[in-house]
Design a protein around this motif. Structure first.
Motif, short mmCIF file in Angstrom:
data_model
loop_
_atom_site.label_atom_id
_atom_site.label_comp_id
_atom_site.label_asym_id
_atom_site.label_seq_id
_atom_site.Cartn_x
_atom_site.Cartn_y
_atom_site.Cartn_z
N MET A 1 -56.45 -60.07 -67.24
CA MET A 1 -55.96 -58.94 -68.02
C MET A 1 -54.67 -58.41 -67.40
N THR A 2 -53.83 -57.82 -68.24
CA THR A 2 -52.64 -57.20 -67.73
C THR A 2 -52.96 -55.81 -67.24
N ASP A 3 -52.08 -55.30 -66.39
CA ASP A 3 -52.26 -53.96 -65.85
C ASP A 3 -51.59 -52.98 -66.79
N THR A 4 -52.34 -52.10 -67.40
CA THR A 4 -51.78 -51.16 -68.37
C THR A 4 -52.16 -49.74 -68.01
N PRO A 5 -51.27 -48.77 -68.29
CA PRO A 5 -51.61 -47.38 -67.99
C PRO A 5 -52.88 -46.96 -68.73
N LYS A 6 -53.67 -46.14 -68.10
CA LYS A 6 -54.88 -45.64 -68.74
C LYS A 6 -54.50 -44.70 -69.87
N ALA A 15 -53.50 -39.65 -82.82
CA ALA A 15 -54.96 -39.63 -82.93
C ALA A 15 -55.50 -41.04 -83.17
N ASN A 16 -56.73 -41.26 -82.71
CA ASN A 16 -57.39 -42.55 -82.87
C ASN A 16 -56.69 -43.66 -82.10
N LEU A 17 -55.93 -43.28 -81.07
CA LEU A 17 -55.21 -44.26 -80.27
C LEU A 17 -56.16 -44.99 -79.33
N ARG A 18 -56.08 -46.32 -79.34
CA ARG A 18 -56.83 -47.10 -78.37
C ARG A 18 -56.27 -48.50 -78.24
N ASP A 19 -56.59 -49.10 -77.12
CA ASP A 19 -56.22 -50.48 -76.79
C ASP A 19 -57.34 -51.39 -77.29
N ILE A 20 -57.02 -52.39 -78.09
CA ILE A 20 -58.07 -53.26 -78.60
C ILE A 20 -58.43 -54.35 -77.59
N GLY A 21 -57.71 -54.42 -76.49
CA GLY A 21 -57.97 -55.44 -75.49
C GLY A 21 -59.20 -55.14 -74.66
N GLY A 22 -59.68 -56.17 -73.97
CA GLY A 22 -60.82 -56.01 -73.08
C GLY A 22 -62.02 -56.87 -73.40
N PRO A 23 -62.40 -57.03 -74.69
CA PRO A 23 -63.60 -57.82 -74.99
C PRO A 23 -63.46 -59.28 -74.56
N GLU A 24 -64.59 -59.88 -74.19
CA GLU A 24 -64.60 -61.28 -73.81
C GLU A 24 -64.34 -62.17 -75.02
N SER A 25 -63.73 -63.32 -74.76
CA SER A 25 -63.43 -64.29 -75.82
C SER A 25 -64.26 -65.54 -75.63
N GLY A 28 -62.78 -68.33 -73.55
CA GLY A 28 -62.63 -68.15 -72.12
C GLY A 28 -61.73 -66.96 -71.84
N GLY A 29 -62.02 -66.22 -70.77
CA GLY A 29 -61.24 -65.04 -70.48
C GLY A 29 -61.59 -63.90 -71.41
N SER A 30 -60.63 -63.03 -71.65
CA SER A 30 -60.84 -61.89 -72.53
C SER A 30 -59.54 -61.52 -73.22
N VAL A 31 -59.64 -60.66 -74.21
CA VAL A 31 -58.45 -60.21 -74.93
C VAL A 31 -57.61 -59.35 -73.98
N THR A 258 -52.05 -71.11 -82.21
CA THR A 258 -52.19 -71.39 -80.78
C THR A 258 -51.38 -70.40 -79.96
N ARG A 259 -50.15 -70.14 -80.39
CA ARG A 259 -49.31 -69.17 -79.67
C ARG A 259 -49.91 -67.78 -79.69
N LEU A 260 -50.51 -67.40 -80.82
CA LEU A 260 -51.12 -66.08 -80.93
C LEU A 260 -52.26 -65.95 -79.93
N ARG A 261 -53.09 -66.96 -79.84
CA ARG A 261 -54.19 -66.92 -78.88
C ARG A 261 -53.67 -66.95 -77.44
N GLU A 262 -52.67 -67.75 -77.19
CA GLU A 262 -52.11 -67.81 -75.84
C GLU A 262 -51.51 -66.47 -75.42
N ASN A 263 -50.89 -65.77 -76.36
CA ASN A 263 -50.26 -64.48 -76.06
C ASN A 263 -51.29 -63.40 -75.76
N LEU A 264 -52.44 -63.46 -76.43
CA LEU A 264 -53.36 -62.33 -76.40
C LEU A 264 -54.69 -62.57 -75.70
N ILE A 265 -54.89 -63.79 -75.19
CA ILE A 265 -56.09 -64.07 -74.40
C ILE A 265 -55.67 -64.38 -72.98
N GLY A 266 -56.29 -63.74 -72.01
CA GLY A 266 -55.91 -63.98 -70.62
C GLY A 266 -57.12 -63.99 -69.69
#
Length: 266
Positions: A1-6, A15-25, A28-31, A258-266
């Motif tokens: 995962m990348t390091d992002t400000p909390k 309002a309703n702001l959130r990061d969709i990253g974090g769930p496992e894929s 392999g790895g996670s979003v 493929t590029r979309l998955r490579e960009n957003l899965i780590g």
């Protein structure tokens, strides 16, 4: 995962702001965190909101609202951020519930007559099916996901008006494509009720004081599992799978996927 400000617990102008990253894929790895965020519109963006966007290093904003929504309440976009307008509902015929929302809020009797018959559920389920097959929706979501396949597009923010329906499908479809479980997708989707609905507390209180049942408004101002299920049922009926939706529905080629998955899965 990348390091992002909390994320701050509450940013009123985002309002309703959130990061969709974090769930496992399942791949392999996670979003990746810090790559794709979601929120309400930026029409009332304040200095604090601008600071939040700067801290998150947002480079691209995807506005899924209609042209009339954008004209009536234009986003306040900080300098240097790219803004893409993607009118998901451009081809959708006018429907009654949004037009009557203000009247319903002010008139509990009118709300009971309209929402008490199940029209809200029917309306939203129809809209969520449209997200999958409506030509303007297909075109808009295609542009969104193709653009996100470019590494320079992230960190990105996706929004509509309340960041729950058009944005909800964008986030759900993307997470499913990235190999996230359906349970985790619903968890992200239903967070709107936890994050956004409390901001409407004064409105619910006024509605109740006038004799209305606040639960009638919750299905309009919040989300229900049945809404997203309607999109998923439509996807399964028309395309069969999320991969077929991206390939045959959105016409996104294998290289871009493929590029979309490579960009957003780590």
């Amino acid at each position: 995962m990348t390091d992002t400000p909390k994320l701050p617990s509450v940013v009123p102008s985002l309002a309703n702001l959130r990061d969709i990253g974090g769930p496992e894929s399942r791949f392999g790895g996670s979003v990746r965190t810090g790559a794709v965020f979601r929120s309400t519109d930026l029409a009332s963006l304040t200095g604090a909101g601008e600071q939040t966007l700067a801290e998150l290093a947002i480079t691209t904003i995807y506005d899924l609202r209609t042209a009339s929504e954008r004209e009536t309440a234009p986003d306040r976009i900080p300098a240097g951020i790219r803004d893409l307008g993607l009118d998901v509902l451009a081809d959708k015929e006018y429907r009654a519930i949004p037009a009557q929302m203000q009247e319903m809020i002010a008139n509990p009797r009118a709300a009971t007559e309209l929402l008490g018959t199940g029209q809200a559920l029917e309306y939203f389920q129809g809209s969520y099916r449209d997200f999958v097959t409506l030509p303007s929706a297909v075109s808009s979501y295609r542009q969104l996901f193709v653009d996100l396949a470019q590494p320079t597009s992230a960190p990105a923010l996706i929004h509509c008006t309340t960041g729950k329906d058009r944005t909800g499908w964008a986030a759900a479809a993307l997470l499913l494509f990235l190999g996230v479980s359906e349970d985790a997708v619903f968890e992200d989707y239903l967070l709107t009720n936890t994050i956004l609905l409390p901001m409407f507390a004064p409105l619910f209180e006024r509605f109740a004081a006038q004799g209305g049942d606040p639960s009638l408004l919750e299905g309009v101002l919040g989300v229900r599992r049945e809404y997203l299920e309607a999109s998923l049922d439509e996807l399964a009926s028309v395309h069969g799978s999320i991969d077929a939706y991206f390939t045959d529905g959105l016409k996104i080629d294998e290289h871009t996927q493929t590029r979309l998955r490579e960009n957003l899965i780590g």
